[in-house]
Design a protein around this motif. Structure first.
Motif, mmCIF file in Angstrom:
data_model
loop_
_atom_site.group_PDB
_atom_site.id
_atom_site.type_symbol
_atom_site.label_atom_id
_atom_site.label_comp_id
_atom_site.label_asym_id
_atom_site.label_seq_id
_atom_site.Cartn_x
_atom_site.Cartn_y
_atom_site.Cartn_z
ATOM 1 N N ASP A 25 -3.421 6.508 -1.862
ATOM 2 C CA ASP A 25 -4.367 6.869 -1.959
ATOM 3 C C ASP A 25 -3.570 8.268 -1.519
ATOM 4 O O ASP A 25 -2.197 8.211 -2.133
ATOM 5 C CB ASP A 25 -4.607 6.776 -0.295
ATOM 6 C CG ASP A 25 -6.074 7.926 0.967
ATOM 7 O OD1 ASP A 25 -6.670 8.699 -0.210
ATOM 8 O OD2 ASP A 25 -6.627 7.496 1.174
ATOM 9 N N GLN A 55 1.272 -1.311 0.317
ATOM 10 C CA GLN A 55 -0.043 -0.138 -0.139
ATOM 11 C C GLN A 55 1.282 1.208 -0.226
ATOM 12 O O GLN A 55 1.923 1.262 0.793
ATOM 13 C CB GLN A 55 -0.903 0.391 0.617
ATOM 14 C CG GLN A 55 -1.602 -1.033 1.375
ATOM 15 C CD GLN A 55 -3.248 -1.298 0.528
ATOM 16 O OE1 GLN A 55 -4.093 -0.154 0.028
ATOM 17 N NE2 GLN A 55 -2.928 -1.912 -0.956
ATOM 18 N N ARG A 112 -5.325 -2.053 6.900
ATOM 19 C CA ARG A 112 -6.740 -2.824 6.716
ATOM 20 C C ARG A 112 -7.045 -3.934 5.558
ATOM 21 O O ARG A 112 -6.702 -5.091 5.617
ATOM 22 C CB ARG A 112 -7.869 -2.149 7.358
ATOM 23 C CG ARG A 112 -9.222 -3.041 8.230
ATOM 24 C CD ARG A 112 -9.943 -2.969 8.082
ATOM 25 N NE ARG A 112 -10.262 -1.860 9.465
ATOM 26 C CZ ARG A 112 -9.899 -0.416 9.609
ATOM 27 N NH1 ARG A 112 -9.997 0.340 8.375
ATOM 28 N NH2 ARG A 112 -9.986 0.449 10.553
ATOM 29 N N VAL A 113 -6.621 -3.017 4.538
ATOM 30 C CA VAL A 113 -6.613 -3.360 3.366
ATOM 31 C C VAL A 113 -5.527 -4.444 3.573
ATOM 32 O O VAL A 113 -6.103 -5.700 2.281
ATOM 33 C CB VAL A 113 -6.454 -2.450 1.922
ATOM 34 C CG1 VAL A 113 -6.856 -2.693 0.703
ATOM 35 C CG2 VAL A 113 -8.069 -1.433 2.158
ATOM 36 N N ARG A 138 -4.665 3.418 8.957
ATOM 37 C CA ARG A 138 -5.112 2.407 9.589
ATOM 38 C C ARG A 138 -5.497 1.365 8.410
ATOM 39 O O ARG A 138 -6.076 0.480 8.035
ATOM 40 C CB ARG A 138 -6.459 3.119 10.591
ATOM 41 C CG ARG A 138 -5.257 3.641 11.902
ATOM 42 C CD ARG A 138 -6.294 2.890 13.244
ATOM 43 N NE ARG A 138 -5.617 3.857 14.163
ATOM 44 C CZ ARG A 138 -6.526 4.006 15.318
ATOM 45 N NH1 ARG A 138 -7.407 4.841 15.023
ATOM 46 N NH2 ARG A 138 -5.755 4.167 16.624
ATOM 47 N N SER A 139 -6.490 2.372 7.464
ATOM 48 C CA SER A 139 -7.609 2.086 6.756
ATOM 49 C C SER A 139 -6.630 1.566 5.526
ATOM 50 O O SER A 139 -7.162 0.875 4.717
ATOM 51 C CB SER A 139 -8.114 3.049 5.733
ATOM 52 O OG SER A 139 -9.125 2.489 4.784
ATOM 53 N N THR A 174 -6.128 7.824 10.584
ATOM 54 C CA THR A 174 -7.356 6.844 9.583
ATOM 55 C C THR A 174 -6.737 6.902 8.659
ATOM 56 O O THR A 174 -7.837 5.515 8.121
ATOM 57 C CB THR A 174 -8.134 8.457 9.892
ATOM 58 O OG1 THR A 174 -8.835 8.770 10.911
ATOM 59 C CG2 THR A 174 -9.819 7.495 9.381
ATOM 60 N N ARG A 175 -6.208 7.102 7.750
ATOM 61 C CA ARG A 175 -5.899 6.913 6.542
ATOM 62 C C ARG A 175 -4.955 5.457 6.384
ATOM 63 O O ARG A 175 -4.820 4.594 5.691
ATOM 64 C CB ARG A 175 -4.932 8.272 5.538
ATOM 65 C CG ARG A 175 -5.792 8.869 4.941
ATOM 66 C CD ARG A 175 -7.049 8.979 3.940
ATOM 67 N NE ARG A 175 -8.330 10.227 3.841
ATOM 68 C CZ ARG A 175 -7.577 10.835 2.621
ATOM 69 N NH1 ARG A 175 -6.024 10.882 1.793
ATOM 70 N NH2 ARG A 175 -8.748 12.445 2.740
#
Length: 285
Positions: free
Chosen positions: A106, A83, A126-127, A122-123, A119-120
């Protein structure tokens, strides 16, 4: 926070020490393994060596642009699912399009706000964890399929060289192992069970072993038919060792009784007995 046995790795790529310190401070409250790189070449080397889950990538890097680093990571089959969160002071649409074309997952526009940043991060993690779990499940399934292929190849050969008494012992042991597996894999309690469920479980077992089985309602009321046109043990091997058909029958009988103790199984046809297919009937005693 995603679950993962080892610490999630985050690589920060920025040539400005103060920017690295700020990002490290934002990440310090979480149990991440943080590594850093101050050039494009160093970043690509660390991606290969450290295999980070997430790369926090500044666009303005001296020896390579962030877009070039991103594209290199995403073009490599070994790192393409890493990521990438691009951190940039460039807020223009053209720069965002460049990032998307390079494969960025992102973006965050500087100055970075702590809450949005966390927040970004963690997101995206998670992916990455979801992807890793899917890969692990796929690999486990592939290993399972290979083991099944080995078993279906070895069992017929084994039965050719042992005595009839030893064959009975092997079949009984294998049936016991299958029964234990069935209890782990299928829910025989706390659910509505009927002929259809018994047929479904039986066909699924044989098809996982490489057979071609199906099940359907029988001609008579309160009956269900299981039919197979491809033997998982191999048609010729089953004809040489009809006891393999006994293994199939015992597996089906165990499933049938587990579903309902009033059910019984009748073997009508078997490929091992030179029939054109296997056919079993589930009925009420």
């Amino acid at each position: 926070m995603p679950n993962k046995k080892n610490k999630l790795k985050i690589l920060i790529v920025d040539d400005m020490p103060e920017n690295i310190e700020l990002v490290e401070d934002y990440l310090s409250v979480e149990p991440y393994a943080v590594i850093t790189a101050r050039s494009g070449r160093e970043a690509l080397l660390k991606v290969k060596e450290e295999k980070p889950d997430l790369v926090l990538l500044d666009v303005m890097i001296p020896d390579m642009t962030g877009f070039e680093i991103c594209k290199t990571i995403k073009d490599d089959p070994e790192t393409q699912f890493t990521q990438i969160l691009m951190l940039t002071a460039l807020a223009g649409l053209e720069d965002r399009i460049k990032g998307i074309e390079a494969g960025a997952d992102d973006f965050l526009i500087k100055p970075i706000k702590r809450l949005e940043f966390k927040t970004r991060v963690r997101s995206l993690l998670r992916v990455k964890c979801m992807h890793d779990r899917l890969v692990e499940e796929r690999d486990n399934l592939e290993i399972k399929n290979r083991i099944q292929s080995v078993l279906t190849a070895i069992i017929p050969s084994l039965l050719q060289v042992i005595s009839n008494e030893e064959k009975k012992v092997v079949i009984n042991q294998m049936t016991a192992m299958v029964e234990k597996t069935l209890l782990d894999m299928y829910q025989f309690e706390n659910r509505e069970m009927d002929f259809a469920y018994a047929g479904e479980v039986c066909t699924e077992i044989m098809n996982q072993l490489g057979g071609n089985f199906s099940s359907m309602m029988g001609e008579k009321e309160k009956s269900w038919v299981i039919r197979g046109t491809k033997c998982p043990w191999g048609g010729e091997e089953a004809r040489k060792n009809p006891i393999l058909c006994t293994l199939t029958r015992k597996i089906f009988s165990n499933v049938t009784v587990k579903v309902d103790s009033d059910f019984s199984l009748e073997a009508r046809k078997t490929i091992g007995n030179k029939n054109d297919c296997c056919e079993f009937l589930i009925k009420v005693e």
